[in-house]
Design a protein around this motif. Structure first.
Motif, PDB file in Angstrom:
ATOM      1  N   SER A  89       0.857  -1.184   0.000  1.00 47.69           N
ATOM      2  CA  SER A  89       0.000   0.000   0.000  1.00 47.69           C
ATOM      3  C   SER A  89       0.892   1.232   0.000  1.00 47.69           C
ATOM      4  O   SER A  89       1.843   1.307   0.790  1.00 47.69           O
ATOM      5  CB  SER A  89      -0.909   0.001   1.241  1.00 47.69           C
ATOM      6  N   ARG A  90       0.602   2.169  -0.902  1.00 46.16           N
ATOM      7  CA  ARG A  90       1.466   3.336  -1.095  1.00 46.16           C
ATOM      8  C   ARG A  90       0.799   4.628  -0.656  1.00 46.16           C
ATOM      9  O   ARG A  90      -0.430   4.721  -0.601  1.00 46.16           O
ATOM     10  CB  ARG A  90       1.876   3.460  -2.568  1.00 46.16           C
ATOM     11  N   GLY A  91       1.635   5.623  -0.385  1.00 51.17           N
ATOM     12  CA  GLY A  91       1.131   6.919   0.015  1.00 51.17           C
ATOM     13  C   GLY A  91       0.416   7.619  -1.132  1.00 51.17           C
ATOM     14  O   GLY A  91       0.765   7.434  -2.305  1.00 51.17           O
ATOM     15  N   ASN A  92      -0.598   8.402  -0.809  1.00 49.49           N
ATOM     16  CA  ASN A  92      -1.334   9.148  -1.820  1.00 49.49           C
ATOM     17  C   ASN A  92      -0.379  10.083  -2.553  1.00 49.49           C
ATOM     18  O   ASN A  92       0.393  10.820  -1.932  1.00 49.49           O
ATOM     19  CB  ASN A  92      -2.452   9.962  -1.148  1.00 49.49           C
TER      20      ASN A  92
ATOM     21  N   ILE B 179       4.215   8.373   4.167  1.00 51.69           N
ATOM     22  CA  ILE B 179       3.136   7.987   5.070  1.00 51.69           C
ATOM     23  C   ILE B 179       3.638   7.862   6.511  1.00 51.69           C
ATOM     24  O   ILE B 179       2.854   7.642   7.428  1.00 51.69           O
ATOM     25  CB  ILE B 179       2.470   6.666   4.622  1.00 51.69           C
TER      26      ILE B 179
ATOM     27  N   HIS C 245       5.542   3.756   1.535  1.00 49.52           N
ATOM     28  CA  HIS C 245       4.727   2.564   1.315  1.00 49.52           C
ATOM     29  C   HIS C 245       5.131   1.479   2.308  1.00 49.52           C
ATOM     30  O   HIS C 245       6.110   1.639   3.042  1.00 49.52           O
ATOM     31  CB  HIS C 245       4.873   2.054  -0.127  1.00 49.52           C
TER      32      HIS C 245
ATOM     33  N   ASN D 216      -5.719   0.245   7.254  1.00 47.73           N
ATOM     34  CA  ASN D 216      -5.486   1.521   6.568  1.00 47.73           C
ATOM     35  C   ASN D 216      -6.372   2.637   7.106  1.00 47.73           C
ATOM     36  O   ASN D 216      -5.952   3.787   7.172  1.00 47.73           O
ATOM     37  CB  ASN D 216      -5.701   1.352   5.065  1.00 47.73           C
TER      38      ASN D 216
ATOM     39  N   THR E 215      -4.798   5.949   8.993  1.00 48.59           N
ATOM     40  CA  THR E 215      -5.089   7.254   8.388  1.00 48.59           C
ATOM     41  C   THR E 215      -5.641   8.223   9.425  1.00 48.59           C
ATOM     42  O   THR E 215      -5.247   9.396   9.474  1.00 48.59           O
ATOM     43  CB  THR E 215      -6.094   7.091   7.233  1.00 48.59           C
TER      44      THR E 215
ATOM     45  N   LEU F 268      -3.215   7.125   2.200  1.00 48.03           N
ATOM     46  CA  LEU F 268      -2.807   6.024   1.337  1.00 48.03           C
ATOM     47  C   LEU F 268      -3.500   6.110  -0.018  1.00 48.03           C
ATOM     48  O   LEU F 268      -4.644   6.558  -0.123  1.00 48.03           O
ATOM     49  CB  LEU F 268      -3.110   4.690   2.013  1.00 48.03           C
TER      50      LEU F 268
ATOM     51  N   TYR G  11      -5.179  -1.023  -1.866  1.00 46.71           N
ATOM     52  CA  TYR G  11      -3.920  -1.730  -1.697  1.00 46.71           C
ATOM     53  C   TYR G  11      -3.781  -2.805  -2.783  1.00 46.71           C
ATOM     54  O   TYR G  11      -4.761  -3.263  -3.371  1.00 46.71           O
ATOM     55  CB  TYR G  11      -3.879  -2.379  -0.319  1.00 46.71           C
TER      56      TYR G  11
END
Length: 285
Positions: free
Chosen positions: A18-21, A26, A60, A80, A84, A98, A102
């Protein structure tokens, strides 16, 4: 918008990313890393997951988890979502932390879990963040080799038992195994359909699990038709009428492009298009 295919069943093993927006960080400091691990352990215990490996990078994270109860989606929403909330509250922010959904790769445990555990903890080394895996404190590597107290939700027994020994000797062999992986090729090259890491026998075992999802148009084509037969199998009959039917079946039922079918048959793709339309017109009469 296309969404990834989600296959859930008791005992499934996944490599989660899962990656950062917008690929933003993150974790801004050690407290963020620690908060995430607290959230992770809470979810692992609540949903009865088995955590085989993890690595938190700046923007991530990677997890290697097993779900005895087949509840991946529920647990990931919790993980997540809670992190958040913590991140936004602590840093006085709003919005997504995120990026989208994912990624979950379904893993053949017997053949790939060990290799993936190595790949995951070597991420900081291969990206140049550290020279040695033990220098990165936010992965499961140090716990695997017996350093530090570790997470209460982390399970290392299955991986260490793969070396056939217990205690310090197995930890040393694991350490050597990881170091050998620095120059090894990435297992990602063997992922099939953006979804599976396993051989044909592994995919055959889960074909029945995804047949009910293959007709959902919002699922990406490459994932939806992972179990489709080859063009050689579809066109094994030489009869002209059966061939027209096979063209229609290959395109409509199994998702082969007009171009791919045309190249296989040695004709122009407009010819394939006409055949598909002809068969459809017959069905409508």
């Amino acid at each position: 918008m296309a969404r990834p295919l989600r296959i859930e069943y008791p005992g499934a093993v996944y490599h989660i990313t899962s990656r950062g927006n917008a690929r933003e960080r993150i974790y801004l400091d050690d407290e963020d890393y620690g908060r995430f691990l607290n959230c992770l352990c809470s979810v692992v215990k609540r949903f009865n997951w088995i955590l085989h490996a993890y690595c938190l990078m700046s923007n991530h994270y990677h997890l290697l988890i097993e779900t005895p109860e087949g509840n991946l989606s529920r647990g990931m929403r919790q993980l997540n979502g809670i992190y958040t909330q913590h991140f936004n509250r602590r840093h006085h922010r709003v919005g997504h932390v995120l990026q989208g959904r994912y990624q979950a790769i379904l893993v053949d445990k017997d053949n790939y879990l060990l290799e993936l555990s190595r790949y995951i903890v070597l991420n900081p080394v291969k990206t140049g963040m550290v020279k040695e895996p033990e220098e990165w404190q936010w992965s499961s590597y140090n716990e695997m080799i017996g350093y530090g107290k570790g997470l209460t939700c982390f399970t290392k027994d299955w991986i260490l038992l793969k070396f056939g020994r217990k205690g310090e000797e197995s930890e040393t062999l694991y350490q050597e195994f990881v170091r050998e992986g620095i120059k090894a090729k990435s297992p990602w090259k063997e992922v099939k359909g953006q979804l599976y890491l396993g051989d044909e026998n592994f995919i055959d075992k889960i074909k029945e699990l995804i047949k009910s999802q293959e007709t959902l148009k919002e699922i990406p084509r490459i994932q939806r038709y992972i179990t489709k037969p080859s063009l050689e199998e579809i066109f094994k009959h030489g009869d002209k009428k059966l061939k027209d039917k096979a063209v229609h079946e290959a395109h409509i039922q199994y998702g082969y492009t007009l171009k791919a079918i045309a190249e296989y048959l040695g004709v122009h793709y407009t010819t394939v298009s006409r055949v598909v339309k002809k068969v459809e017109d017959k069905h409508e009469k």
